[in-house]
Design a protein around this motif. Structure first.
Motif, PDB file in Angstrom:
ATOM      1  N   TYR A 158      43.916  30.626  36.500  1.00 34.76           N
ATOM      2  CA  TYR A 158      45.019  31.539  36.214  1.00 34.76           C
ATOM      3  C   TYR A 158      46.394  30.877  36.297  1.00 34.76           C
ATOM      4  O   TYR A 158      47.317  31.250  35.578  1.00 34.76           O
ATOM      5  CB  TYR A 158      44.964  32.753  37.161  1.00 34.76           C
ATOM      6  N   GLN A 213      47.352  30.891  26.945  1.00 32.56           N
ATOM      7  CA  GLN A 213      48.417  30.774  27.957  1.00 32.56           C
ATOM      8  C   GLN A 213      48.935  29.351  28.087  1.00 32.56           C
ATOM      9  O   GLN A 213      48.161  28.400  28.124  1.00 32.56           O
ATOM     10  CB  GLN A 213      47.883  31.227  29.314  1.00 32.56           C
ATOM     11  N   HIS A 219      40.563  35.703  33.002  1.00 29.40           N
ATOM     12  CA  HIS A 219      41.522  35.168  32.048  1.00 29.40           C
ATOM     13  C   HIS A 219      40.858  34.573  30.815  1.00 29.40           C
ATOM     14  O   HIS A 219      41.534  33.988  29.952  1.00 29.40           O
ATOM     15  CB  HIS A 219      42.396  34.113  32.726  1.00 29.40           C
ATOM     16  N   ASN A 261      39.914  36.279  25.356  1.00 29.44           N
ATOM     17  CA  ASN A 261      40.894  35.209  25.139  1.00 29.44           C
ATOM     18  C   ASN A 261      40.267  34.040  24.395  1.00 29.44           C
ATOM     19  O   ASN A 261      40.834  33.540  23.422  1.00 29.44           O
ATOM     20  CB  ASN A 261      41.441  34.770  26.496  1.00 29.44           C
ATOM     21  N   ASN A 289      48.262  38.085  29.503  1.00 33.08           N
ATOM     22  CA  ASN A 289      47.420  37.472  30.531  1.00 33.08           C
ATOM     23  C   ASN A 289      47.544  38.193  31.870  1.00 33.08           C
ATOM     24  O   ASN A 289      46.811  37.891  32.810  1.00 33.08           O
ATOM     25  CB  ASN A 289      47.768  35.995  30.709  1.00 33.08           C
ATOM     26  N   SER A 290      48.458  39.142  31.945  1.00 32.32           N
ATOM     27  CA  SER A 290      48.634  39.956  33.143  1.00 32.32           C
ATOM     28  C   SER A 290      48.285  41.417  32.864  1.00 32.32           C
ATOM     29  O   SER A 290      47.504  42.030  33.580  1.00 32.32           O
ATOM     30  CB  SER A 290      50.069  39.851  33.660  1.00 32.32           C
ATOM     31  N   LYS A 315      43.626  42.750  30.953  1.00 36.32           N
ATOM     32  CA  LYS A 315      44.431  41.642  30.447  1.00 36.32           C
ATOM     33  C   LYS A 315      44.261  41.545  28.931  1.00 36.32           C
ATOM     34  O   LYS A 315      44.843  42.318  28.184  1.00 36.32           O
ATOM     35  CB  LYS A 315      44.036  40.346  31.149  1.00 36.32           C
TER      36      LYS A 315
END
Length: 502
Positions: free
Chosen positions: A254, A441, A282, A286, A99-100, A305
């Motif tokens: 986030y 996440q 994000h 995903n 996620n980063s 990401k």
């Protein structure tokens, strides 16, 4: 445990029932054995316990294999009885920070080498020439090719996607076209804690128009658990609808990891005359997105990401086809199109090299480009997308739902053993429990004072995840390359850190 049945339960917004054996290593290994996407991990290079300690380049690139993942039972440094540190030296780390920054696809080196060889061999002709045996198209066509490969990721037509610039630059470009404040409608609705770059972009755009951010920015506040109910968003829209020019929200928040109801919110705001844009930094890569079907006006996203194109990689933008039309006026012969900041590379390829002063934009999102995109950046993104093109967002989402639910189950088990009898809980998960309101996440809010100790233990156990001070760690088990065993190993190291914190 049957994976298909568990995923079906999760897709209904319910948590599956994990058996008592779920907290044992063998259970995680059984889930991995059933995982139809487990082969995709072989497409990535994960940092290892040794490479994480690198202080200088040594011309060595670490490899990874799910079969070499080490095991632990929560003892110091993640070692199990009978193991030695040497057993772990070349083992993959537990990489939970996609996620980063996503892990490196192995294809990136091949694609970059192809681009460099093309440049060295035929020079400027690489703009228009595709060499045999190359995984790349000609440089001039690379952005369009990446757009076509991104359609499943964001749920859009190829013509609605443009690959250009970086995330915040694209946000500015989109707002220049879509934020058209008037004396009556000038407000922008956003959420309470956007990523700082988004806040700066919104605030500066408002000031650019000579307006006061204190009067033109409307923040939607969360509840005590950092959650923003959809009904709260809709009520804020109603309250400010007559004065609002733009609604700009993240697809996934986030900090908390909350996934917003994009189609419902979009429809509701547009029915009240509000333009709707989404920051999908994000969310892209995903969760499943359907930007075209949801009638979103515009969206922006990064690719470093969950899409794994590398640090600072070239970004993407979506412009719905109704906003990308280019028409020819019969009255004066001029081209009619949505106002935008224009540049040479947004010009239609059929006339781009005529070097005319009249701007004739490419129909669709491509007409919002301004500059020649970096072929090196596009090569890296193309390599990353080649992995996505071996699966589907539906399949990735299915694995993500179960992988995240398993992470949550193990964290809840730790919480159950460390709470009660007058004890203050050592942490709480602030990401929504509803699996349909989150991506991969989980944001874990630690009791004040624990972050340094827990962060040190995770680092010693070769767990890579990020921290948001003062007290949050964000854990992201990305389905492309993370395993259920990774999650189990993380939970054991985290459990030991919590147990030794008091």
């Amino acid at each position: 445990m049957d994976i298909s049945a568990a995923v079906e339960t999760l897709r209904k917004g319910q948590s599956p029932a994990f058996p008592a054996e779920a907290k044992k290593r063998g259970f995680a290994e059984k889930l991995d054995a059933q995982d139809e996407l487990r082969h995709l991990r072989e497409e990535f290079i994960l940092p290892t316990t040794k490479s994480l300690r690198k202080k200088a380049l040594d011309s060595k690139v670490n490899g990874s294999s799910p079969d070499t993942a080490p095991h632990c039972n929560g003892t110091q440094n993640g070692l199990q009885n009978g193991d030695t540190q040497s057993d772990y030296v070349d083992s993959p780390s537990i990489y939970l920070v996609g996620n980063s920054l996503g892990a490196q696809p192995k294809a990136v080196r091949q694609y970059l080498d192809a681009q460099l060889e093309t440049w060295a061999s035929i020079g400027v002709n690489g703009h228009f020439t595709s060499l045999d045996e190359s995984p790349l198209v000609s440089w001039q066509d690379m952005a369009d090719d990446c757009a076509k490969r991104s359609t499943d990721i964001v749920g859009a037509l190829p013509s609605e996607i443009v690959i250009m610039n970086t995330l915040t630059a694209n946000l500015h470009f989109m707002m220049a076209s879509f934020y058209r404040p008037t004396e009556k409608r000038h407000k922008i609705i956003l959420e309470w804690k956007p990523f700082p770059s988004d806040w700066y972009a919104i605030e500066s755009q408002i000031r650019w128009h000579g307006l006061d951010p204190a009067k033109s920015m409307v923040e939607i506040q969360p509840d005590d658990n950092f959650y923003i109910p959809t009904e709260k968003i809709l009520s804020v829209i109603d309250e400010h609808a007559s004065e609002t020019a733009l609604l700009l929200l993240p697809g996934i928040q986030y900090y908390s990891g909350q996934l917003f109801d994009i189609p419902r919110i979009t429809r509701y705001a547009q029915e009240r005359g509000i333009v709707v844009g989404w920051d999908l930094a994000h969310a892209a890569g995903n969760v499943e997105l359907r930007l075209h079907d949801w009638n979103v006006d515009f969206a922006v996203w990064c690719t470093y990401k969950y899409i794994n194109a590398g640090p600072g990689a070239i970004a993407g933008a979506f412009v719905h086809e109704r906003h990308g039309k280019v028409e020819h006026s019969e009255d004066d012969g001029k081209f009619v199109f949505r106002p935008r900041l224009a540049g040479w590379y947004g010009g239609d390829k059929s006339v781009r090299f005529n070097m005319a002063k009249t701007f004739q934009p490419t129909p669709g999102a491509g007409g919002f480009q301004v500059s020649n995109p970096s072929a090196i950046d596009l090569a890296s993104l193309s390599a990353a997308l080649s992995v996505f093109n071996r699966t589907s967002m539906s399949a990735l989402r299915s694995k993500s739902l179960l992988l995240t639910a398993y992470t949550e189950h193990l964290l809840n088990d730790i919480l159950a053993t460390q709470s009660g009898a007058g004890k203050q809980p050592p942490f709480r998960i602030i990401t929504p429990r509803n699996p349909l309101e989150r991506g991969t996440q989980l944001s874990v809010l630690l009791r004040p004072g624990l972050l340094e100790h827990v962060g040190k233990a995770l680092k010693e156990g070769s767990v890579v995840c990020d921290q948001r001070k003062p007290d949050v760690i964000r854990v992201a088990p990305v389905p492309l390359y993370c395993t259920f065993l990774d999650v189990w190993r993380f939970a054991e190291i985290f459990r030991h850190a919590i147990e030794t914190s008091t």
